[in-house]
Write a protein that holds these residues in place. Sequence first.
Motif, PDB file in Angstrom:
ATOM      1  N   ASP A  43       0.830  -1.217   0.000  1.00 42.31           N
ATOM      2  CA  ASP A  43       0.000   0.000   0.000  1.00 42.31           C
ATOM      3  C   ASP A  43       0.859   1.260   0.000  1.00 42.31           C
ATOM      4  OD1 ASP A  43      -2.324  -1.505   0.006  1.00 42.31           O
ATOM      5  OD2 ASP A  43      -2.687  -1.275   2.158  1.00 42.31           O
ATOM      6  N   ALA A  44       1.901   1.269   0.820  1.00 37.34           N
ATOM      7  CA  ALA A  44       2.773   2.449   0.886  1.00 37.34           C
ATOM      8  C   ALA A  44       3.494   2.671  -0.439  1.00 37.34           C
ATOM      9  CB  ALA A  44       3.784   2.303   2.014  1.00 37.34           C
ATOM     10  N   PHE A  45       3.950   1.593  -1.069  1.00 38.59           N
ATOM     11  CA  PHE A  45       4.645   1.697  -2.349  1.00 38.59           C
ATOM     12  C   PHE A  45       3.697   2.222  -3.425  1.00 38.59           C
ATOM     13  CE2 PHE A  45       6.705  -0.365  -6.139  1.00 38.59           C
ATOM     14  CZ  PHE A  45       7.893   0.353  -6.091  1.00 38.59           C
ATOM     15  N   ILE A  46       2.465   1.769  -3.413  1.00 41.71           N
ATOM     16  CA  ILE A  46       1.461   2.235  -4.378  1.00 41.71           C
ATOM     17  C   ILE A  46       1.109   3.694  -4.099  1.00 41.71           C
ATOM     18  CG2 ILE A  46      -0.949   1.964  -5.097  1.00 41.71           C
ATOM     19  CD1 ILE A  46      -0.450  -1.119  -4.622  1.00 41.71           C
ATOM     20  N   ASP A  47       0.890   4.026  -2.834  1.00 42.26           N
ATOM     21  CA  ASP A  47       0.550   5.412  -2.472  1.00 42.26           C
ATOM     22  C   ASP A  47       1.658   6.390  -2.854  1.00 42.26           C
ATOM     23  OD1 ASP A  47      -1.891   4.587  -1.470  1.00 42.26           O
ATOM     24  OD2 ASP A  47      -1.241   4.610   0.634  1.00 42.26           O
ATOM     25  N   HIS A  74       8.088 -10.104  -4.321  1.00 39.65           N
ATOM     26  CA  HIS A  74       8.370 -10.735  -5.613  1.00 39.65           C
ATOM     27  C   HIS A  74       8.594 -12.237  -5.433  1.00 39.65           C
ATOM     28  CE1 HIS A  74      11.009 -10.726  -9.500  1.00 39.65           C
ATOM     29  NE2 HIS A  74       9.869 -11.351  -9.671  1.00 39.65           N
ATOM     30  N   GLU A  75       9.405 -12.620  -4.448  1.00 39.13           N
ATOM     31  CA  GLU A  75       9.671 -14.033  -4.182  1.00 39.13           C
ATOM     32  C   GLU A  75       8.403 -14.794  -3.802  1.00 39.13           C
ATOM     33  OE1 GLU A  75      12.661 -14.598  -1.166  1.00 39.13           O
ATOM     34  OE2 GLU A  75      14.047 -13.216  -2.192  1.00 39.13           O
ATOM     35  N   GLU A  76       7.592 -14.188  -2.957  1.00 37.35           N
ATOM     36  CA  GLU A  76       6.406 -14.863  -2.423  1.00 37.35           C
ATOM     37  C   GLU A  76       5.273 -14.992  -3.449  1.00 37.35           C
ATOM     38  OE1 GLU A  76       5.448 -15.955   0.878  1.00 37.35           O
ATOM     39  OE2 GLU A  76       7.571 -15.911   1.439  1.00 37.35           O
ATOM     40  N   THR A  77       5.150 -13.992  -4.321  1.00 38.46           N
ATOM     41  CA  THR A  77       4.000 -13.969  -5.241  1.00 38.46           C
ATOM     42  C   THR A  77       4.363 -14.291  -6.684  1.00 38.46           C
ATOM     43  OG1 THR A  77       4.226 -11.615  -5.761  1.00 38.46           O
ATOM     44  CG2 THR A  77       2.849 -12.204  -3.845  1.00 38.46           C
ATOM     45  N   GLY A  78       5.635 -14.145  -7.017  1.00 40.94           N
ATOM     46  CA  GLY A  78       6.028 -14.303  -8.413  1.00 40.94           C
ATOM     47  C   GLY A  78       5.758 -13.043  -9.231  1.00 40.94           C
ATOM     48  N   ASN A  83       7.589  -3.727 -11.384  1.00 38.54           N
ATOM     49  CA  ASN A  83       7.086  -3.809 -12.753  1.00 38.54           C
ATOM     50  C   ASN A  83       5.646  -3.322 -12.746  1.00 38.54           C
ATOM     51  OD1 ASN A  83       5.336  -5.428 -14.718  1.00 38.54           O
ATOM     52  ND2 ASN A  83       7.379  -5.693 -15.585  1.00 38.54           N
ATOM     53  N   PHE A  84       5.331  -2.342 -13.598  1.00 41.58           N
ATOM     54  CA  PHE A  84       4.012  -1.701 -13.540  1.00 41.58           C
ATOM     55  C   PHE A  84       2.868  -2.700 -13.686  1.00 41.58           C
ATOM     56  CE2 PHE A  84       0.393   0.518 -15.464  1.00 41.58           C
ATOM     57  CZ  PHE A  84       0.125   1.416 -14.455  1.00 41.58           C
ATOM     58  N   LYS A  85       2.940  -3.587 -14.663  1.00 39.95           N
ATOM     59  CA  LYS A  85       1.851  -4.557 -14.864  1.00 39.95           C
ATOM     60  C   LYS A  85       1.681  -5.455 -13.639  1.00 39.95           C
ATOM     61  CE  LYS A  85       1.924  -4.971 -19.882  1.00 39.95           C
ATOM     62  NZ  LYS A  85       2.153  -5.896 -21.003  1.00 39.95           N
ATOM     63  N   ASP A  86       2.801  -5.907 -13.095  1.00 35.52           N
ATOM     64  CA  ASP A  86       2.722  -6.745 -11.891  1.00 35.52           C
ATOM     65  C   ASP A  86       2.186  -5.955 -10.705  1.00 35.52           C
ATOM     66  OD1 ASP A  86       3.784  -8.806 -13.401  1.00 35.52           O
ATOM     67  OD2 ASP A  86       5.714  -8.854 -12.369  1.00 35.52           O
ATOM     68  N   LEU A  87       2.596  -4.703 -10.594  1.00 34.95           N
ATOM     69  CA  LEU A  87       2.119  -3.864  -9.493  1.00 34.95           C
ATOM     70  C   LEU A  87       0.605  -3.662  -9.580  1.00 34.95           C
ATOM     71  CD1 LEU A  87       2.787  -2.196  -6.983  1.00 34.95           C
ATOM     72  CD2 LEU A  87       3.209  -0.244  -8.500  1.00 34.95           C
ATOM     73  N   VAL A  88       0.092  -3.466 -10.777  1.00 31.33           N
ATOM     74  CA  VAL A  88      -1.359  -3.315 -10.953  1.00 31.33           C
ATOM     75  C   VAL A  88      -2.064  -4.594 -10.518  1.00 31.33           C
ATOM     76  CG1 VAL A  88      -3.196  -3.063 -12.671  1.00 31.33           C
ATOM     77  CG2 VAL A  88      -1.210  -1.546 -12.744  1.00 31.33           C
ATOM     78  N   GLU A  89      -1.521  -5.728 -10.911  1.00 30.70           N
ATOM     79  CA  GLU A  89      -2.137  -7.003 -10.530  1.00 30.70           C
ATOM     80  C   GLU A  89      -2.079  -7.202  -9.015  1.00 30.70           C
ATOM     81  OE1 GLU A  89      -2.131 -11.668 -11.923  1.00 30.70           O
ATOM     82  OE2 GLU A  89      -0.988 -10.193 -13.074  1.00 30.70           O
TER      83      GLU A  89
END
Length: 101
Positions: A43-47, A74-78, A83-89
């Motif tokens: 949340d903080a990274f997105i904000d 990244h390790e836990e979720t893959g 990466n913008f697309k991954d962050l959106v997901e």
Amino acid sequence: MSFEQVQFISAIANSKLIIPDTLERLRNATIDGDQDELFKTLDAFIDANGNLVHAATNLHIHRNTLSYQLNKIHEETGLNPRNFKDLVELYIGSLLIKLNS
């Protein structure tokens, strides 16, 4: 969360844009055993619009600690939060999980 945001998230969930596997990985992900820390970091990274220094400042941690936490996500979720697309997901997945809790 506003009604419009809930409608938007529900529409995305129903459209299958978020893969159920992603939600499952995100539900099971932690930072050193702490799931709340993972969501707080995300949340903080997105904000902070992906700004490492601003996010770290808002979390009251060193930017290297934030970098470590993002690597753990990244390790836990893959999915790489840098990466913008991954962050959106990750963002939509986290909203769906919060909405259903």
